[in-house]
Design an enzyme around this catalytic site. Sequence first.
Site, PDB file in Angstrom:
ATOM      1  N   ASP A 241      33.187  -8.154  -9.366  1.00 32.92           N
ATOM      2  CA  ASP A 241      33.896  -7.232  -8.481  1.00 32.92           C
ATOM      3  C   ASP A 241      34.828  -8.087  -7.616  1.00 32.92           C
ATOM      4  OD1 ASP A 241      32.295  -8.392  -6.554  1.00 32.92           O
ATOM      5  OD2 ASP A 241      31.428  -6.508  -5.826  1.00 32.92           O
TER       6      ASP A 241
ATOM      7  N   CYS B 270      29.285 -11.156  -8.119  1.00 33.57           N
ATOM      8  CA  CYS B 270      29.715 -10.328  -6.989  1.00 33.57           C
ATOM      9  C   CYS B 270      29.510 -11.172  -5.731  1.00 33.57           C
ATOM     10  CB  CYS B 270      28.993  -8.985  -6.958  1.00 33.57           C
ATOM     11  SG  CYS B 270      27.207  -9.051  -6.744  1.00 33.57           S
TER      12      CYS B 270
ATOM     13  N   HIS C 276      12.386 -19.105 -20.696  1.00 32.31           N
ATOM     14  CA  HIS C 276      11.234 -18.199 -20.587  1.00 32.31           C
ATOM     15  C   HIS C 276      11.598 -16.727 -20.729  1.00 32.31           C
ATOM     16  CE1 HIS C 276       8.512 -21.277 -18.275  1.00 32.31           C
ATOM     17  NE2 HIS C 276       9.126 -21.808 -19.325  1.00 32.31           N
TER      18      HIS C 276
ATOM     19  N   THR D  88      27.016 -11.327  -3.544  1.00 30.47           N
ATOM     20  CA  THR D  88      25.665 -11.901  -3.479  1.00 30.47           C
ATOM     21  C   THR D  88      25.074 -12.180  -4.853  1.00 30.47           C
ATOM     22  OG1 THR D  88      24.722  -9.688  -3.552  1.00 30.47           O
ATOM     23  CG2 THR D  88      25.139 -10.628  -1.355  1.00 30.47           C
TER      24      THR D  88
ATOM     25  N   HIS E  41       6.539 -16.751 -24.814  1.00 26.66           N
ATOM     26  CA  HIS E  41       7.577 -16.097 -24.012  1.00 26.66           C
ATOM     27  C   HIS E  41       8.189 -14.908 -24.750  1.00 26.66           C
ATOM     28  CE1 HIS E  41       7.084 -19.304 -21.193  1.00 26.66           C
ATOM     29  NE2 HIS E  41       7.384 -20.215 -22.112  1.00 26.66           N
TER      30      HIS E  41
HETATM   31  C1  RB5 Z   1      31.090  -6.233  -1.940  1.00 25.15           C
HETATM   32  O1  RB5 Z   1      31.460  -6.239  -0.618  1.00 25.15           O
HETATM   33  C2  RB5 Z   1      29.647  -6.644  -2.093  1.00 25.15           C
HETATM   34  O2  RB5 Z   1      28.815  -5.645  -1.599  1.00 25.15           O
HETATM   35  C3  RB5 Z   1      29.321  -6.933  -3.531  1.00 25.15           C
HETATM   36  O3  RB5 Z   1      30.180  -7.926  -4.008  1.00 25.15           O
HETATM   37  C4  RB5 Z   1      27.934  -7.428  -3.823  1.00 25.15           C
HETATM   38  O4  RB5 Z   1      27.581  -8.490  -2.996  1.00 25.15           O
HETATM   39  C5  RB5 Z   1      26.894  -6.411  -3.904  1.00 25.15           C
HETATM   40  O5  RB5 Z   1      25.721  -6.698  -4.177  1.00 25.15           O
END
Ligand code: RB5
Length: 144
Positions: A11, A68, A101, A70, A136
Site C-alpha cells: 500500500d 505496508c 517450518h 507495519t 513440518h
Molecule cells: C496505512 O496508514 C497503514 O495503516 C498501513 O500501511 C498498515 O500499516 C496497516 O496495517
Amino acid sequence: MENLKVVVGSDHGGFEYKEAVINFLKSKNISYIDVGTYSKASCDYPVIAKKAAEKILSGEADRGILICGTGIGMSIAANKIKGIRAALCHDTFSARATRAHNNSNILCLGQRVIGEYLALDIVDMWLKSEFEGGRHQRRVDMLE
Ligand code: RB5
C-alpha cells in the site's frame, strides 16, 4: 532462488520499500509481478494482498512479498485467503525459520518498522531458504 517468480505488492505505507525490493529482485535476475500500488497515494492494503494471493494460487507466481506501514495489515489480509501462509518477519532468523517450518509463501514487511537494508537482508534470506518438509509438512497440512 533465481528460478522463482515473485509477486510484490504494497500500500502507500510500503511503496518505497516495494520499489527497493523490485530493484533487489532485478539485481538477482529474479522475475517478478508488481500488483501495485503504483504511487504514494492512499490505498487499501486488503485489495493489494488479495491481488498478490491470487497470483500465487493461480500459479503465476511462486511466492509473494507484501509491504505496508507495519506489515500487520498485509499479513492479516493475506492469511484470510485459503492456501496462503503469510509470515511477518522483521529479523533474518524468523525469515529462515518460517520458510523451513511453515513453508510460508508470502513474506510481509513493515516499512515504518525496520530500515531498508535490514528489510532487503530479510528478503534475501527468505527467498533462499527452503522448506524442510517432514514433520513440518504434517503441521502445514493441518493449517489447510
Ligand atoms: C496505512 O496508514 C497503514 O495503516 C498501513 O500501511 C498498515 O500499516 C496497516 O496495517
